[in-house]
Motif scaffolding. Structure first.
Motif, PDB file in Angstrom:
ATOM      1  N   VAL A   1       0.537  -1.044  -0.228  1.00  0.00           N
ATOM      2  CA  VAL A   1      -0.468   0.307  -0.066  1.00  0.00           C
ATOM      3  C   VAL A   1       0.934   1.417   0.017  1.00  0.00           C
ATOM      4  CG1 VAL A   1      -1.397   1.643   1.261  1.00  0.00           C
ATOM      5  CG2 VAL A   1      -2.237  -1.256   1.337  1.00  0.00           C
ATOM      6  N   ASP A   2       2.129   1.267   1.190  1.00  0.00           N
ATOM      7  CA  ASP A   2       2.519   2.431   0.900  1.00  0.00           C
ATOM      8  C   ASP A   2       3.324   2.757  -0.263  1.00  0.00           C
ATOM      9  OD1 ASP A   2       2.014   3.007   3.169  1.00  0.00           O
ATOM     10  OD2 ASP A   2       4.137   1.760   4.654  1.00  0.00           O
ATOM     11  N   THR A   3       4.026   1.876  -1.053  1.00  0.00           N
ATOM     12  CA  THR A   3       4.688   1.617  -2.025  1.00  0.00           C
ATOM     13  C   THR A   3       4.048   1.848  -3.266  1.00  0.00           C
ATOM     14  OG1 THR A   3       6.605  -0.215  -1.359  1.00  0.00           O
ATOM     15  CG2 THR A   3       6.147   0.595  -3.898  1.00  0.00           C
ATOM     16  N   PHE A   4       2.876   2.085  -3.681  1.00  0.00           N
ATOM     17  CA  PHE A   4       1.934   2.097  -5.098  1.00  0.00           C
ATOM     18  C   PHE A   4       0.874   2.562  -4.600  1.00  0.00           C
ATOM     19  CE2 PHE A   4       3.912  -1.916  -5.368  1.00  0.00           C
ATOM     20  CZ  PHE A   4       3.839  -2.253  -5.885  1.00  0.00           C
ATOM     21  N   ALA A   5       1.005   3.853  -3.832  1.00  0.00           N
ATOM     22  CA  ALA A   5      -0.379   4.950  -3.365  1.00  0.00           C
ATOM     23  C   ALA A   5       0.414   6.145  -4.061  1.00  0.00           C
ATOM     24  CB  ALA A   5      -0.227   4.940  -1.262  1.00  0.00           C
ATOM     25  N   PRO A   6      -1.327   6.734  -4.667  1.00  0.00           N
ATOM     26  CA  PRO A   6      -0.466   7.797  -5.130  1.00  0.00           C
ATOM     27  C   PRO A   6      -0.646   9.047  -4.994  1.00  0.00           C
ATOM     28  CG  PRO A   6      -3.139   7.040  -5.787  1.00  0.00           C
ATOM     29  CD  PRO A   6      -2.852   5.624  -4.659  1.00  0.00           C
ATOM     30  N   LYS A   7       0.092  10.102  -5.628  1.00  0.00           N
ATOM     31  CA  LYS A   7       0.973  11.135  -5.063  1.00  0.00           C
ATOM     32  C   LYS A   7       0.066  12.062  -4.387  1.00  0.00           C
ATOM     33  CE  LYS A   7       5.162  10.954  -7.605  1.00  0.00           C
ATOM     34  NZ  LYS A   7       5.533  11.799  -8.838  1.00  0.00           N
ATOM     35  N   ARG A   8       0.171  13.219  -3.139  1.00  0.00           N
ATOM     36  CA  ARG A   8      -1.013  13.478  -2.848  1.00  0.00           C
ATOM     37  C   ARG A   8      -0.888  14.199  -3.593  1.00  0.00           C
ATOM     38  NH1 ARG A   8      -2.529  14.965   1.985  1.00  0.00           N
ATOM     39  NH2 ARG A   8      -3.200  17.583   2.618  1.00  0.00           N
ATOM     40  N   GLU A   9      -0.472  14.797  -4.636  1.00  0.00           N
ATOM     41  CA  GLU A   9      -0.255  16.209  -5.644  1.00  0.00           C
ATOM     42  C   GLU A   9      -1.384  15.377  -6.786  1.00  0.00           C
ATOM     43  OE1 GLU A   9       2.067  17.931  -9.505  1.00  0.00           O
ATOM     44  OE2 GLU A   9       2.994  16.386  -8.602  1.00  0.00           O
ATOM     45  N   SER A  10      -1.119  14.483  -6.721  1.00  0.00           N
ATOM     46  CA  SER A  10      -2.090  14.267  -7.326  1.00  0.00           C
ATOM     47  C   SER A  10      -3.735  14.216  -6.825  1.00  0.00           C
ATOM     48  CB  SER A  10      -2.298  12.379  -8.570  1.00  0.00           C
ATOM     49  OG  SER A  10      -0.989  12.215  -8.968  1.00  0.00           O
ATOM     50  N   VAL A  11      -4.048  13.581  -5.889  1.00  0.00           N
ATOM     51  CA  VAL A  11      -4.906  13.676  -5.199  1.00  0.00           C
ATOM     52  C   VAL A  11      -5.922  15.306  -5.175  1.00  0.00           C
ATOM     53  CG1 VAL A  11      -6.065  13.173  -2.891  1.00  0.00           C
ATOM     54  CG2 VAL A  11      -5.162  11.829  -3.534  1.00  0.00           C
ATOM     55  N   HIS A  12      -4.461  15.443  -4.842  1.00  0.00           N
ATOM     56  CA  HIS A  12      -5.059  17.860  -4.661  1.00  0.00           C
ATOM     57  C   HIS A  12      -5.142  18.254  -6.500  1.00  0.00           C
ATOM     58  CE1 HIS A  12      -4.647  21.729  -3.752  1.00  0.00           C
ATOM     59  NE2 HIS A  12      -4.144  22.001  -5.154  1.00  0.00           N
ATOM     60  N   LYS A  13      -4.925  17.201  -7.328  1.00  0.00           N
ATOM     61  CA  LYS A  13      -4.851  18.715  -8.459  1.00  0.00           C
ATOM     62  C   LYS A  13      -5.743  17.857  -8.897  1.00  0.00           C
ATOM     63  CE  LYS A  13      -1.243  20.062 -10.504  1.00  0.00           C
ATOM     64  NZ  LYS A  13      -0.967  21.453 -10.735  1.00  0.00           N
TER      65      LYS A  13
ATOM     66  N   ALA B   1      -9.971   5.016   0.955  1.00  0.00           N
ATOM     67  CA  ALA B   1      -8.942   4.766   2.157  1.00  0.00           C
ATOM     68  C   ALA B   1      -8.144   5.349   1.625  1.00  0.00           C
ATOM     69  CB  ALA B   1      -9.799   4.231   2.822  1.00  0.00           C
ATOM     70  N   ASN B   2      -7.529   4.320   0.885  1.00  0.00           N
ATOM     71  CA  ASN B   2      -5.737   4.500   0.457  1.00  0.00           C
ATOM     72  C   ASN B   2      -5.865   5.431  -0.821  1.00  0.00           C
ATOM     73  OD1 ASN B   2      -7.546   3.073  -1.983  1.00  0.00           O
ATOM     74  ND2 ASN B   2      -6.103   1.715  -2.669  1.00  0.00           N
ATOM     75  N   LYS B   3      -6.759   6.144  -1.004  1.00  0.00           N
ATOM     76  CA  LYS B   3      -6.763   7.624  -2.548  1.00  0.00           C
ATOM     77  C   LYS B   3      -6.324   6.707  -3.176  1.00  0.00           C
ATOM     78  CE  LYS B   3      -5.786  10.842   1.121  1.00  0.00           C
ATOM     79  NZ  LYS B   3      -6.062  10.223   3.020  1.00  0.00           N
ATOM     80  N   GLY B   4      -6.608   6.018  -3.708  1.00  0.00           N
ATOM     81  CA  GLY B   4      -6.242   5.743  -5.131  1.00  0.00           C
ATOM     82  C   GLY B   4      -7.318   5.919  -5.725  1.00  0.00           C
TER      83      GLY B   4
END
Length: 646
Positions: free
Chosen positions: A96-108, A127-130
C-alpha cells in the motif's frame, strides 16, 4: 504471512480532506486531450437511445499510482532464482505504501472537480486514496469529459448499458489519472441470466469443450477404468501423475498452505458430481467439499443444472481437490445471480487496498455491490474478506481487444502486487488458438470482426504478472510415456503476442530465440511481430479428454480450463514442501520457469500448432513457443529445484 488487506484499507468512503475544500480562484481552462478510446466496437450491441441528462452516474476516477514503472524490477527481485532477495515477499502494508498515489495527484484531481463546480460533499475518496468518486448527472459528466453517452442494447438478450466512445481530460491533469469509469469500458461480461454466454464474442468464460462421443455413464454404471493404456482417449488422475512424474503427495503443511479456485456465478459445482468422480478416482474425498468463500452475494446454485452451469466448476474442483488431497481447496465463488461478477470482484475480496467503496469497479466489466437491480445482493461488497491464497487458478478470460489498455494495465498491476505478497496467479490461455473467443479475429484497426485476419490474444493471460496455462494432448495412438503434442482435439491452445503489454525481462531471451530461430510465416498485419511484446502462454499441461463427473454421469471435456487447475495443484505441492522447510511460498513463478536453472524441469513440446484466423497459427517447437510455453512440468524435478531456493 498472507494478511487480509482489509485491515489496511477498509474500503469505506471518506470525505475529501478539508485542505482541499476550497476551489481555486482561477477557473480551470486547460486544453482537453483524449485520455481513452473504446478498445473495440461492441460486438452484438447497437445504440438504442440517449440516456436522460438527469441520470446519475457514480463517476470513479482512478488516480495514477506511484512506482508502477518499478513493479517489474520489484517483482523480479523477490521471484528470480538468482536474486539475493528471492522469497523476501512483501507485507500488505509495504504494498500500500509503495504504490499509493501522490498527494499531488489527489490535490490536482479534486481541484479540477471543485473548479468545475462540484461541491465538496459530492466528492469522496477511497481509504487508500487510489480512487476519487463524484456523484454527477449524465449532463455534467458529458461536459466535464467532453464526451457523449449512449444507451446500448444487446441484440440477443435485450440487456442495456451506458457507454461513450472516447473521453477527454485537461492536459495538465492527465498524468495524474489512470482511467475514469464508467466511460469507454464496454461490458463484455455476459449476464448470469444468459444461457448462451459462452458463445458471445469477446468473452471466454473458460467452459471446457465437451465431447458427445466420449464415455457417458450414469452413476450406477460400471466405473471408468484407471488404466494408463487409454490415456490417449481419456485422461484420469493416474494419467496426469504418469505424464508429469508426480510423486506420492503426503502434505504436511495443510494448515498453512492454501490453493484457491475462482468460479463466477451462476457456474457452480454439484455435490453429487464431485462424489461421483471421487468414488471412482479418489474414494477418501467422498463427502468432502471445498472451503467456500462467497463473494458479493455469491451462491453455489443448484437450480440450473446442465453442462453450461456445472461443467467448469465440476472440472476445476474434481481435479484440483483430488490432486492435492488432503489439502483443502478454497472456492472463491464470485457474484450474485442477478448481476454476476468480473475479475475485479474476486481481486477486491483478497485485497482490501484494491477494493474501494461500492467496488471502485467498472460497472461495465464487474458487478457493482450493493446490487441495485431487483433481487440482487443488497449487502456491502466483499472487500478484503480473505487473505490471498498462495495459488489462485482461474479458468476464465476475455479477448484482449475487449478491454482498454488503461484498464488492462491497472488490473495487471494488481496481479503484480499479489505476486509481491507471495501468490501465484494462473489463468488459462484460451481455447481458440490464435483467434479470440468463438474464433473471432481482428481487422487492421484491431477491432473484432466476423472475417478478421489479425490474431486476437487473450486477457488476462497476456498480463506479464500472471502465469498463462496452455494445453497439450496425448497424441492419438500414443501413451503417457511418449512425448505429448500441442492440443489439437476440439480446442487449440491459446497463444500469441500481446497488443498491449511489453515483453517482460524474464521472457526476452525466449521470445527473441523463437522469433529468430523459428520465425512464423506471418507479417505484422497478422500479429505483433515486433519482438517487444509480452508473449504467452508460459507453460502447459494436458487439456484433452478429461473424464469428469457432470450432471450425474461421466463425460469427456477439453480446454486450457483443464490445464490451469492441474498446474495450480502442482504449484501447491511445491509450496507444501517449501512451507514445511520454513520457507515462503513460491509466489510469482515466471522468472524461475524461464531460467536456465529450471530448464530440465519441463518437458519441451515440439509437435502441434494452435490454428485460428484461417491459418495454422504458431508451431510448437524446440524451446519456448507461443503454443505450449516452456513445456509441461516434471513435478519430481520441479519440487527440489524450488526447495533449493532461499
Amino acid at each position: 504471512m498472507h494478511l487480509p488487506l482489509a485491515f489496511l484499507a477498509l474500503g469505506l468512503a471518506i470525505l475529501v480532506p478539508s485542505s482541499f475544500s476550497s476551489p481555486s480562484s482561477t477557473i480551470h481552462t486547460s486544453t482537453h486531450v483524449i485520455h481513452e478510446k473504446r478498445a473495440a466496437d461492441p460486438f452484438g450491441w447497437f445504440i438504442s437511445h440517449k440516456p436522460s441528462v438527469s441520470k446519475i452516474l457514480p463517476l470513479r476516477i482512478g488516480l495514477t499510482q506511484q512506482n508502477l514503472d518499478k513493479i517489474s524490477d520489484m517483482l523480479m527481485a523477490v521471484s528470480h532464482p538468482d536474486s539475493p532477495d528471492y522469497g523476501k515477499q512483501w507485507t500488505p502494508e509495504k504494498v500500500v505504501d509503495t504504490f499509493a498515489p501522490k498527494r499531488e495527484s489527489v490535490h490536482k484531481v479534486v481541484e479540477w472537480l471543485r473548479e468545475f463546480g462540484f461541491e465538496k460533499e459530492k466528492i469522496k475518496m477511497s481509504a487508500n486514496k487510489g480512487w476519487v468518486e463524484v456523484t454527477a448527472t449524465v449532463e455534467e459528466v458529458e461536459e466535464l469529459l467532453k464526451t457523449e453517452y449512449h444507451v446500448y442494447k444487446h441484440s440477443e438478450t435485450g440487456e442495456e448499458q451506458i457507454s461513450c466512445e472516447t473521453y477527454s481530460v485537461p492536459v495538465d491533469i492527465r498524468e495524474h489519472i489512470d482511467l475514469i469509469k464508467p466511460t469507454v469500458h464496454f461490458n463484455h461480461r455476459p449476464s448470469p441470466k444468459s444461457t448462451t454466454k459462452f458463445k458471445r464474442a469477446g468473452v471466454n468464460l473458460g467452459k471446457p469443450g465437451v465431447s458427445t462421443v466420449g464415455p457417458k455413464k450414469s452413476p450406477d454404471a460400471s466405473p471408468v477404468p484407471p488404466s494408463l493404456a487409454n490415456c490417449d482417449k481419456m485422461i484420469t488422475l493416474d494419467c496426469l501423475k504418469a505424464l508429469y512424474n508426480v510423486p506420492e503427495f503426503n502434505p504436511v503443511s495443510t494448515d498453512t498452505n492454501s490453493f484457491g479456485i475462482t468460479e463466477f456465478t451462476p457456474q457452480a459445482f454439484l455435490a453429487g458430481d464431485l462424489d461421483l468422480f471421487f468414488s471412482n478416482f479418489s474414494p477418501s474425498l467422498v463427502g468432502v467439499r471445498p472451503k467456500t468463500v462467497l463473494i458479493d452475494g455469491a451462491v453455489v446454485q443448484t437450480t440450473n443444472q446442465s453442462f453450461d452451469f456445472n461443467g467448469e466448476s465440476d472440472l476445476d474442483l474434481e481435479y484440483g481437490m483430488a490432486l492435492v488431497n488432503p489439502q483443502t481447496i478454497t472456492l472463491l465463488q464470485t457474484g450474485d445471480l442477478v448481476e454476476g461478477a468480473g475479475f475485479d470482484n474476486w481481486l477486491d475480496a483478497v485485497d482490501g487496498s484494491f477494493c474501494t467503496f461500492e467496488g471502485g469497479d467498472d460497472p461495465t466489466q464487474d458487478g457493482i455491490y450493493p446490487d441495485p437491480l431487483p433481487g440482487g445482493f443488497k449487502g456491502p461488497e466483499s472487500c478484503g474478506i480473505i487473505a490471498p491464497p498462495f495459488v489462485v487458478s482461474t479458468s476464465y478470460g476475455q479477448d484482449e481487444s475487449t478491454i482498454t489498455a488503461f484498464s488492462a494495465m491497472r488490473q495487471c498491476t494488481e496481479y503484480g502486487k499479489l505476486g509481491l505478497m507471495g501468490t501465484t496467479i494462473l489463468y488459462s490461455s484460451g481455447d481458440n488458438g490464435v483467434a479470440g473467443n468463438g474464433g473471432v479475429c481482428l481487422n487492421a484497426r484491431g477491432q473484432p470482426v466476423a472475417n478478421g485476419s489479425m490474431f486476437n490474444p487473450d486477457f488476462p493471460a497476456t498480463c506479464p504478472f500472471v502465469t498463462a496455462a496452455g494445453a497439450t494432448q496425448v497424441n492419438p495412438g500414443s501413451t503417457v510415456f511418449d512425448p505429448e503434442g500441442a492440443c489439437e482435439q476440439v480446442i487449440f491452445s491459446g497463444g500469441g503476442f500481446s497488443n498491449i503489454f511489453a515483453v517482460p525481462d524474464y521472457q526476452q531471451t525466449a521470445v527473441a530465440s523463437f522469433l529468430t530461430n523459428h520465425p512464423p510465416p506471418y507479417t505484422s498485419a497478422q500479429f505483433n511481430n515486433s519482438g517487444t511484446s509480452r508473449a504467452f502462454p508460459d507453460l502447459a499441461a494436458n487439456g484433452a479428454n478429461y473424464v469428469i463427473g457432470i450432471d450425474g454421469e461421466f463425460e469427456l471435456v477439453f480446454g486450457t480450463s483443464c490445464s490451469s487447475p492441474v498446474l495450480g495443484s502442482f504449484i501447491t505441492m511445491v509450496n507444501d514442501a517449501r512451507i514445511a522447510a520454513g520457507k515462503s511460498s513460491v509466489g510469482f513463478i515466471n522468472p524461475a520457469i524461464y531460467s536456465d536453472r529450471f530448464k530440465d524441469a519441463f518437458n519441451d513440446i515440439t509437435m502441434g500448432t494452435n490454428q485460428g484466423c484461417n491459418t495454422v497459427g504458431f508451431t510448437a517447437t524446440e524451446g519456448w513457443d507461443p503454443v505450449t510455453g516452456v513445456g509441461t512440468p516434471n513435478v519430481t524435478k520441479l519440487i527440489p529445484l524450488f526447495l533449493s531456493l532461499p
